[in-house]
Design a protein around this motif. Structure first.
Motif, PDB file in Angstrom:
ATOM      1  N   SER A  81      -5.038 -13.748   5.389  1.00 46.99           N
ATOM      2  CA  SER A  81      -6.008 -14.455   4.624  1.00 46.99           C
ATOM      3  C   SER A  81      -7.602 -15.042   4.395  1.00 46.99           C
ATOM      4  O   SER A  81      -6.927 -16.118   4.726  1.00 46.99           O
ATOM      5  N   LEU A  82      -8.438 -14.825   4.601  1.00 41.67           N
ATOM      6  CA  LEU A  82      -9.326 -15.657   4.418  1.00 41.67           C
ATOM      7  C   LEU A  82      -9.603 -16.329   3.345  1.00 41.67           C
ATOM      8  O   LEU A  82      -9.654 -17.806   3.343  1.00 41.67           O
ATOM      9  N   GLU A  83      -9.388 -15.892   2.414  1.00 37.88           N
ATOM     10  CA  GLU A  83      -9.875 -16.707   1.149  1.00 37.88           C
ATOM     11  C   GLU A  83      -8.593 -17.754   1.127  1.00 37.88           C
ATOM     12  O   GLU A  83      -8.802 -19.153   0.260  1.00 37.88           O
ATOM     13  N   ALA A  84      -7.321 -17.764   1.957  1.00 39.96           N
ATOM     14  CA  ALA A  84      -6.556 -19.407   1.949  1.00 39.96           C
ATOM     15  C   ALA A  84      -7.171 -19.981   2.241  1.00 39.96           C
ATOM     16  O   ALA A  84      -6.567 -20.740   2.026  1.00 39.96           O
ATOM     17  N   LEU A 109     -17.279 -13.856   7.103  1.00 41.84           N
ATOM     18  CA  LEU A 109     -17.110 -13.700   5.726  1.00 41.84           C
ATOM     19  C   LEU A 109     -16.351 -12.055   4.993  1.00 41.84           C
ATOM     20  O   LEU A 109     -16.444 -11.472   3.927  1.00 41.84           O
ATOM     21  N   ASP A 110     -15.968 -11.215   6.141  1.00 46.52           N
ATOM     22  CA  ASP A 110     -16.010  -9.891   5.662  1.00 46.52           C
ATOM     23  C   ASP A 110     -14.902  -9.435   6.572  1.00 46.52           C
ATOM     24  O   ASP A 110     -14.865 -10.117   8.160  1.00 46.52           O
ATOM     25  N   HIS A 140      -9.967 -21.267   1.789  1.00 50.81           N
ATOM     26  CA  HIS A 140     -10.271 -21.992   0.571  1.00 50.81           C
ATOM     27  C   HIS A 140     -12.273 -22.849   0.769  1.00 50.81           C
ATOM     28  O   HIS A 140     -12.273 -23.883   0.906  1.00 50.81           O
ATOM     29  N   SER A 141     -12.830 -22.476   1.690  1.00 47.50           N
ATOM     30  CA  SER A 141     -14.190 -22.913   2.587  1.00 47.50           C
ATOM     31  C   SER A 141     -13.826 -24.117   3.362  1.00 47.50           C
ATOM     32  O   SER A 141     -14.625 -25.034   3.443  1.00 47.50           O
ATOM     33  N   ALA A 175      -2.080 -19.818   5.470  1.00 45.85           N
ATOM     34  CA  ALA A 175      -3.326 -18.247   5.883  1.00 45.85           C
ATOM     35  C   ALA A 175      -2.536 -16.690   5.844  1.00 45.85           C
ATOM     36  O   ALA A 175      -2.785 -15.749   5.387  1.00 45.85           O
ATOM     37  N   ARG A 178     -14.422 -22.630   8.273  1.00 43.08           N
ATOM     38  CA  ARG A 178     -15.592 -21.972   7.837  1.00 43.08           C
ATOM     39  C   ARG A 178     -15.685 -21.271   9.408  1.00 43.08           C
ATOM     40  O   ARG A 178     -15.465 -22.061  11.023  1.00 43.08           O
TER      41      ARG A 178
END
Length: 255
Positions: free
Chosen positions: A161-164, A128-129, A166-167, A22, A170
């Motif tokens: 990076s939150l996107e890293a 999420l933000d 990949h859910s 991340a 959480r």
């Protein structure tokens, strides 16, 4: 080591790999250990995790530790107590790594019986933000106020990076009267869930908010047949046992 114990180590391995990636860190895997290196001097996210009691490649183990130390990178070593062999003990002593805590590894077999209704006064939001991530970071870092680790974690979250994720992981923040007061993390692998980072701000403790967050995380497991694992401090062990978790091992932490 039985399959459940192996599952617990595998879950931690996947978790530290994900949180290193991340921040564009590196991850080294060998027959004896795995090592996450964020390239930030944080012993929270730089972890050496032995995966075998017998060290097959001693030179590789020592080279990994010496590289971190030469780069002045803080790190911690987490060892399942069943893997803490004389070989590993000698290596840890050689590099002046000292035991700082022991946590109980605990497991709940499934979450199908968890009451989906919570009586919490918290309003819980998933991260999420940027704002919820900032709230999560601030609560997390407060644990380390006044230490060099706090500055390192500021650097870590600046690169995060939150996107890293990949859910697979959480992150959640609990708000009371619109103020962020607690955090929690639910991590998923193919065969288990893990609960991490259930934190309540110091001035809001003693009101059951941490328990409320913990219960909420259990309700967010999509596959109710998967087991859930966590690592409990001595103080938290009884709380989790009342929720149905059972001890399956012990993790020893060195720094």
């Amino acid at each position: 080591m039985n399959p459940v114990q192996q599952m617990a180590i595998r879950q931690l391995e996947e978790k530290i790999h994900l949180f290193s990636s991340a921040v564009n860190g590196t991850f080294l895997a060998s027959d004896d250990f795995v090592l996450s290196n964020t390239h930030i001097s944080t012993d929270t996210f730089n972890l050496l995790l032995p995966t075998s009691a017998q060290i097959q490649e001693l030179k590789k183990v020592k080279a990994a530790i010496e590289h971190l130390q030469s780069q002045k990178q803080a790190f911690s070593t987490w060892v399942d107590h069943r893997l803490l062999s004389p070989e590993w003990t000698d290596v840890l002593k050689e590099y002046q790594l000292q035991e700082v805590e022991r946590n109980t590894i605990m497991m709940l077999e499934q979450t199908g019986d968890i009451d989906p209704v919570t009586s919490s006064s918290l309003t819980i939001k998933e991260v999420l933000d940027d704002q919820t991530l900032l709230d999560y970071k601030n609560i997390f870092i407060e644990l380390f106020n006044g230490s060099t680790e706090a500055a390192a974690l500021e650097d870590y979250f600046q690169r995060f990076s939150l996107e890293a994720l990949h859910s697979k992981a959480r992150m959640f923040v609990g708000y009371e009267h619109r103020q962020p007061v607690s955090t929690g993390l639910l991590f998923e692998t193919n065969d288990s869930y893990g609960i991490y980072d259930v934190i309540t701000r110091a001035e809001h403790r003693g009101k059951g908010l941490g328990s409320d967050m913990f219960h909420y995380l259990l309700t967010k497991t999509e596959n109710k047949q998967k087991c859930v694992m966590l690592q409990a401090s001595t103080d938290g062990k009884n709380i989790y046992q009342r929720a149905g978790f059972q001890p399956i091992g012990e993790m020893v932490v060195f720094e």
